[in-house]
Design an enzyme around this catalytic site. Structure first.
Site, PDB file in Angstrom:
ATOM      1  N   CYS A  96      57.324  -2.941  10.245  1.00  0.00           N
ATOM      2  CA  CYS A  96      56.472  -3.991  10.817  1.00  0.00           C
ATOM      3  C   CYS A  96      55.868  -4.947   9.774  1.00  0.00           C
ATOM      4  CB  CYS A  96      55.400  -3.329  11.682  1.00  0.00           C
ATOM      5  SG  CYS A  96      54.667  -4.476  12.859  1.00  0.00           S
ATOM      6  N   ARG A 132      50.900 -10.789  21.934  1.00  0.00           N
ATOM      7  CA  ARG A 132      51.535  -9.810  21.055  1.00  0.00           C
ATOM      8  C   ARG A 132      52.621  -9.044  21.803  1.00  0.00           C
ATOM      9  NH1 ARG A 132      48.607  -8.939  16.561  1.00  0.00           N
ATOM     10  NH2 ARG A 132      49.540  -6.918  16.159  1.00  0.00           N
ATOM     11  N   HIS A 196      57.141   1.517  15.138  1.00  0.00           N
ATOM     12  CA  HIS A 196      56.201   2.498  14.605  1.00  0.00           C
ATOM     13  C   HIS A 196      56.430   3.744  15.452  1.00  0.00           C
ATOM     14  CE1 HIS A 196      53.469  -0.277  12.412  1.00  0.00           C
ATOM     15  NE2 HIS A 196      53.717  -1.126  13.375  1.00  0.00           N
TER      16      HIS A 196
END
Ligand code: GLN
Length: 252
Positions: A96, A132, A196
């Site tokens: 990320c 997001r 993640h």
């Protein structure tokens, strides 16, 4: 030949650790140890001297905009050494926020443009209206001709565009940007991803792939198949439970 140790530089271990990214180091350590290999993770923080080309692999986790801004001068100061490490086959695993900083630039949610390392062609702009990409994600990754179904969790404002060599196709979730269709970056030397979760505990085969790439630095030609498989029924059950939740299954 099976090595005795794998050495990993753990970049910005103290600030780049979102959503349990350090679980990736724990997974690599455990899976190496079960094969009689010592996995040595050496933390490399801001200002700490290190020759990255001496390591078998480099790991950098994700972080918020604030952390990315804090570390970028230090990262840029290492550019020549990072190039040397790549030329000498040190393998890079980037998650990320770490992945974003290897591109041309990263634009924060507040529209600050952070200069990237510029080692790769992609660039990252912020989501419109501070939106997001958040949620569970599943991708089919293409790793040196082998397809692995990877499960993870993504939470990024950054929209990564112009990715010449994506890691894989999105099966569920967003990926490099809203409706990108593709996720991450992989070119044989650098694996960058938004997953993640953390990434490696959920994807044991990818953890072994990363180990094999690190081992190949000092043992050219070393392949994933050269690592004895680990029998881990719990891991299989955990993956099945997650994939069931998304009405998906393992690749055959
Ligand atoms: N700050 C970056 C973004 O929001 C990276 C976040 C992360 O590493 N999860 O896009």
């Amino acid at each position: 030949m099976m090595p005795e140790t794998v050495r990993c530089a753990w970049m910005y271990h103290d600030i780049m650790d979102l959503y349990g990214d350090k679980g990736n180091i724990m997974t690599l350590t455990a899976r190496a140890e079960r094969r009689g290999i010592t996995f040595e993770a050496v933390p490399v923080g801001i200002g700490q001297e290190a020759d990255l080309s001496e390591f078998d692999m480099v790991f950098m986790g994700g972080g918020a905009d604030k952390e990315q801004m804090a570390l970028i001068p230090d990262l840029l100061s290492r550019k020549k050494n990072i190039k040397k490490a790549l030329d000498e086959h040190t393998f890079f695993l980037l998650i990320c926020g770490g992945y974003q900083l290897f591109g041309q630039y990263y634009e924060t949610a507040d529209h600050n443009k952070i200069e990237g390392l510029g080692l790769l062609d992609f660039y990252t702009e912020t989501g419109k209206g501070k939106t997001r990409c958040i949620g569970n994600i599943v991708i089919d990754a293409d790793l040196d001709g082998k397809t692995l179904r990877l499960i993870g969790f993504e939470n990024h404002g950054g929209q990564t565009l112009n990715v010449s060599s994506p890691l894989g196709k999105v099966v569920k979730g967003s990926g490099n940007a809203f409706d990108a269709g593709f996720e991450g970056y992989y070119d044989g030397r650098i694996l960058g991803t938004y997953l993640h979760g953390p990434l490696l505990p959920k994807n044991g085969e990818l953890a072994d792939f990363v180990l094999s790439k690190a081992i190949a630095k000092r043992n050219p030609g070393f392949k994933l198949e050269d690592l004895a498989p680990l029998n881990n029924p719990y891991e299989k059950e955990a993956r099945k439970a997650l994939l069931d939740r998304f009405s998906l299954s393992e690749l055959q």
